[in-house]
Design an enzyme around this catalytic site. Structure first.
Site, PDB file in Angstrom:
ATOM      1  N   HIS A  31       0.830  -1.198   0.000  1.00  0.00           N
ATOM      2  CA  HIS A  31       0.000   0.000   0.000  1.00  0.00           C
ATOM      3  C   HIS A  31       0.869   1.255   0.000  1.00  0.00           C
ATOM      4  O   HIS A  31       1.874   1.332   0.695  1.00  0.00           O
ATOM      5  CB  HIS A  31      -0.907   0.033   1.225  1.00  0.00           C
ATOM      6  CG  HIS A  31      -2.167  -0.774   1.074  1.00  0.00           C
ATOM      7  ND1 HIS A  31      -2.977  -0.700  -0.033  1.00  0.00           N
ATOM      8  CD2 HIS A  31      -2.764  -1.676   1.921  1.00  0.00           C
ATOM      9  CE1 HIS A  31      -4.016  -1.504   0.119  1.00  0.00           C
ATOM     10  NE2 HIS A  31      -3.909  -2.117   1.289  1.00  0.00           N
ATOM     11  N   ARG A  64       0.681   2.690 -11.627  1.00  0.00           N
ATOM     12  CA  ARG A  64       1.562   1.937 -10.751  1.00  0.00           C
ATOM     13  C   ARG A  64       2.975   2.492 -10.844  1.00  0.00           C
ATOM     14  O   ARG A  64       3.482   2.756 -11.925  1.00  0.00           O
ATOM     15  CB  ARG A  64       1.568   0.444 -11.131  1.00  0.00           C
ATOM     16  CG  ARG A  64       0.233  -0.253 -10.928  1.00  0.00           C
ATOM     17  CD  ARG A  64      -0.170  -0.326  -9.464  1.00  0.00           C
ATOM     18  NE  ARG A  64      -1.451  -0.987  -9.285  1.00  0.00           N
ATOM     19  CZ  ARG A  64      -2.610  -0.369  -9.261  1.00  0.00           C
ATOM     20  NH1 ARG A  64      -2.657   0.952  -9.407  1.00  0.00           N
ATOM     21  NH2 ARG A  64      -3.732  -1.037  -9.089  1.00  0.00           N
ATOM     22  N   CYS A 117       0.692   1.956  -5.825  1.00  0.00           N
ATOM     23  CA  CYS A 117      -0.172   2.884  -6.565  1.00  0.00           C
ATOM     24  C   CYS A 117       0.453   4.278  -6.633  1.00  0.00           C
ATOM     25  O   CYS A 117       1.191   4.688  -5.741  1.00  0.00           O
ATOM     26  CB  CYS A 117      -1.541   2.989  -5.901  1.00  0.00           C
ATOM     27  SG  CYS A 117      -2.486   1.451  -5.914  1.00  0.00           S
TER      28      CYS A 117
END
Length: 261
Positions: free
Chosen positions: A167, A250, A241
């Site tokens: 994340h 990405r 991300c």
């Protein structure tokens, strides 16, 4: 003539009703604002606290199982470009066969159990120490603050591509600052058997979420073919991300194995 009686129109009730509507609307607006604020606090602060605590606990569990202390990096105080005990990754670690479509199936080491933590990732440049688990499920891996290993990609220290996802924001956000990595920065992957040291080589600032070429055994972007490699090697890929707080693209960081100990 009769005396006229003045008529007084009472509007107090109507004004009171209008005021009540405005008051109720204001209360609803404030309540919604508070709820949104609490949701933001939960997503941006509380999930991070929970996930980071769980990730730290998992690192301790792995280190106890391996009966080792956290690895000391002798290069923290020296030029990070210089590898420690450089070795040829092909000779130092038994290569993991690359199975291409249509070729005879090769024997490969068994993969870790789904969602199980099996390694510790350490990036001194970012002050990051986080467990690596098998799979990229949000619920059972990424949302716990772990870094996830793409199923089917290479193993640590072996020829192939050890590809990871994490994340960028919320739930521990282990890859929040991977955009700060650059050529020469080192990345450590600790397993039960050994510690593998990788050196950052290339950074792809943005590509499509469907750009599967970046995690192939010989990684090369399908969207931006100028980014990537042409020959087999022992690669490490970090994906997350970008831009922050979105999942539009990405960000990809590639590193190469430089030592194993």
């Amino acid at each position: 003539m009769g005396q006229r009686v003045p008529v007084v129109v009472q509007t107090r009730g109507r004004r009171s009703a209008g005021a009540r509507v405005l008051w109720v609307s204001a209360e609803a607006f404030v309540t919604c604002g508070v709820l949104v604020l609490l949701l933001v606090v939960h997503q941006l602060w509380w999930t991070n606290q929970q996930a980071r605590a769980e990730a730290r606990d998992q690192v301790r569990v792995l280190e106890r199982e391996w009966d080792v202390s956290p690895p000391v990096d002798p290069g923290d105080s020296v030029d990070p470009v210089d590898p420690v005990d450089p070795v040829d990754p092909v000779e130092a670690v038994e290569p993991e066969p690359v199975v291409e479509s249509g070729s005879p199936r090769a024997t490969v080491p068994p993969a870790p159990a789904p969602s199980a933590a099996f390694a510790v990732l350490r990036i001194p440049r970012l002050g990051l120490t986080v467990p690596v688990a098998e799979g990229i499920s949000k619920r059972s891996v990424l949302d716990k603050g772990y870094v996830g290993h793409y199923p089917g990609t290479g193993a640590p220290g072996r020829v192939g591509n050890f590809a990871l996802a994490g994340h960028r924001n919320t739930h521990g956000e282990p890859f929040r600052y991977v955009n700060r990595l650059g050529p020469g920065d080192r990345i450590f992957v600790r397993t039960r058997a050994r510690t593998f040291v990788y050196r950052v080589d290339l950074v792809l600032p943005a590509t499509s979420p469907r750009d599967v070429g970046v995690i192939r055994a010989v990684p090369r972007s399908l969207v931006k073919p100028s980014y990537g490699y042409d020959a087999p090697g022992a690669y490490l890929t970090l994906t997350t991300c970008t831009p922050e707080f979105t999942s539009t693209y990405r960000l990809v960081v590639w590193a190469k194995l430089v030592s194993a100990r």
